[in-house]
Design an enzyme around this catalytic site. Structure first.
Site, mmCIF file in Angstrom:
data_model
loop_
_atom_site.group_PDB
_atom_site.id
_atom_site.type_symbol
_atom_site.label_atom_id
_atom_site.label_comp_id
_atom_site.label_asym_id
_atom_site.label_seq_id
_atom_site.Cartn_x
_atom_site.Cartn_y
_atom_site.Cartn_z
ATOM 1 N N ASP A 57 0.813 -1.219 0.000
ATOM 2 C CA ASP A 57 0.000 0.000 0.000
ATOM 3 C C ASP A 57 0.845 1.268 0.000
ATOM 4 O OD1 ASP A 57 -2.519 1.370 0.110
ATOM 5 O OD2 ASP A 57 -2.205 1.733 2.237
ATOM 6 N N SER A 64 -7.206 5.478 0.390
ATOM 7 C CA SER A 64 -7.552 4.214 -0.259
ATOM 8 C C SER A 64 -9.017 3.890 -0.006
ATOM 9 C CB SER A 64 -6.682 3.083 0.283
ATOM 10 O OG SER A 64 -5.311 3.375 0.153
ATOM 11 N N GLN A 121 -5.828 -1.402 -6.535
ATOM 12 C CA GLN A 121 -6.407 -0.492 -5.543
ATOM 13 C C GLN A 121 -7.115 0.653 -6.247
ATOM 14 O OE1 GLN A 121 -4.250 2.677 -2.869
ATOM 15 N NE2 GLN A 121 -4.136 0.704 -1.788
#
Length: 320
Positions: A235, A256, A306
């Site tokens: 991430d 996110s 993502q």
């Protein structure tokens, strides 16, 4: 068998790591970030090590801790092959996170776990992880790893920043910003393959490549733990790929929305892996990014995807 006591420490790799002097160099991701407190059966508590300057919890930490909680509820011969997460609320760095595991399904080859990350009585993340018994197959193929310089020939982010700071003409506010980045205790190391222009004065293709690994020693250990560390790492600096074609805009707010990951091959998260990131689309105040983690020997270790919210402001030409 569940451990007794309400405050027992959980470390899914404790029996696999050498107790030699290497223990003093163990990654903080193992000793702190991904080492959860077991409160009850399928109920864990996680604490925080590094908090971004946004003062919200780092999404990779919540995903990694959720996968640790899920992995502790499956048998030793099952390994994570995928996870799908939704971030539903911002994480509060002032309080711990509770992880509640639901044993959704146990099959002969696959099992599924659902995990809720909870703060202030409300979920901040909902995660589903699937685990698989490793099986040989004659069907095997993968893309070819990009050809890039090896990590030992490149500079770390910290070394690049020191190079920028050596410029006597550097503006004071820029110098302060760079020093703040240096002060961050991020538990991962990064070596960009093609470092972008720090000032982002030109539009770039929405792609980037960098070598990444966990700081400190983890060792061969348990593949379950390396998957959890990779989930944390995946991430970091991911969503920013969507901003590369837009030098006239800066992110006022980004977060996110969801995160998915697929694990393909065995790997060590404390050894250099190439992170290949690209953004095929952005629009509607959202950006979509995809990534691949490659071992140094060219084996595809994991894939990621993502979507995140990105709200921007326009930067005048004079400030570029």
């Amino acid at each position: 068998m569940a451990e007794r006591g309400s405050e027992s420490r959980v470390d899914i790799v404790v029996n696999h790591v050498s107790k030699s002097s290497e223990a003093d160099l163990r990654s903080v991701l193992v000793t702190s970030v991904l080492n959860l407190d077991k409160l009850d059966t399928d109920l864990y508590r996680g604490t925080h090590h590094w908090v971004p300057r946004t003062k919200r919890l780092f999404g990779g930490q919540i995903v990694g801790q959720a996968l640790v909680a899920a992995a502790n509820s499956v048998s030793e011969h099952l390994y994570a092959h995928s996870l799908h997460c939704y971030f539903v609320r911002a994480g509060d760095p002032k309080v711990p996170v509770l992880y509640q595991v639901e044993r959704t399904r146990d099959g002969r080859s696959f099992c599924v776990r659902s995990v809720k990350a909870i703060q202030h009585g409300q979920p901040i993340l909902i995660c589903q992880a699937s685990f698989h018994m490793q099986q040989p197959s004659p069907l095997e193929h993968q893309f070819t790893m990009p050809s890039v310089p090896p990590p030992d020939t490149l500079l770390t982010i910290e070394e690049l920043i020191q190079h920028y700071l050596s410029d006597p003409n550097l503006a004071d506010n820029t110098r302060q910003g760079l020093n703040k980045i240096l002060a961050d205790e991020v538990p991962i190391e990064i070596k960009p393959v093609n470092p972008p222009d720090f000032y982002r004065r030109v539009a770039m293709e929405p792609k980037k490549l960098f070598w990444v690994r966990a700081r400190g020693h983890i060792g061969a250990g348990d593949m379950k733990l390396h998957c959890c560390v990779a989930a944390y790492v995946s991430d970091y600096s991911f969503l920013g790929t969507a901003l590369l074609p837009h030098p006239r805009h800066r992110a006022q707010f980004s977060a996110s929305l969801d995160h998915a990951m697929w694990f393909h091959s065995t790997f060590r998260a404390d050894e250099w892996m190439l992170y290949e990131c690209e953004s095929p689309w952005s629009g509607g105040s959202r950006g979509f990014v995809q990534g691949r983690l490659w071992r140094q020997d060219g084996v595809l270790a994991a894939s990621c995807a993502q979507e995140g919210v990105i709200r921007v402001k326009t930067v005048s030409q004079s400030k570029l």
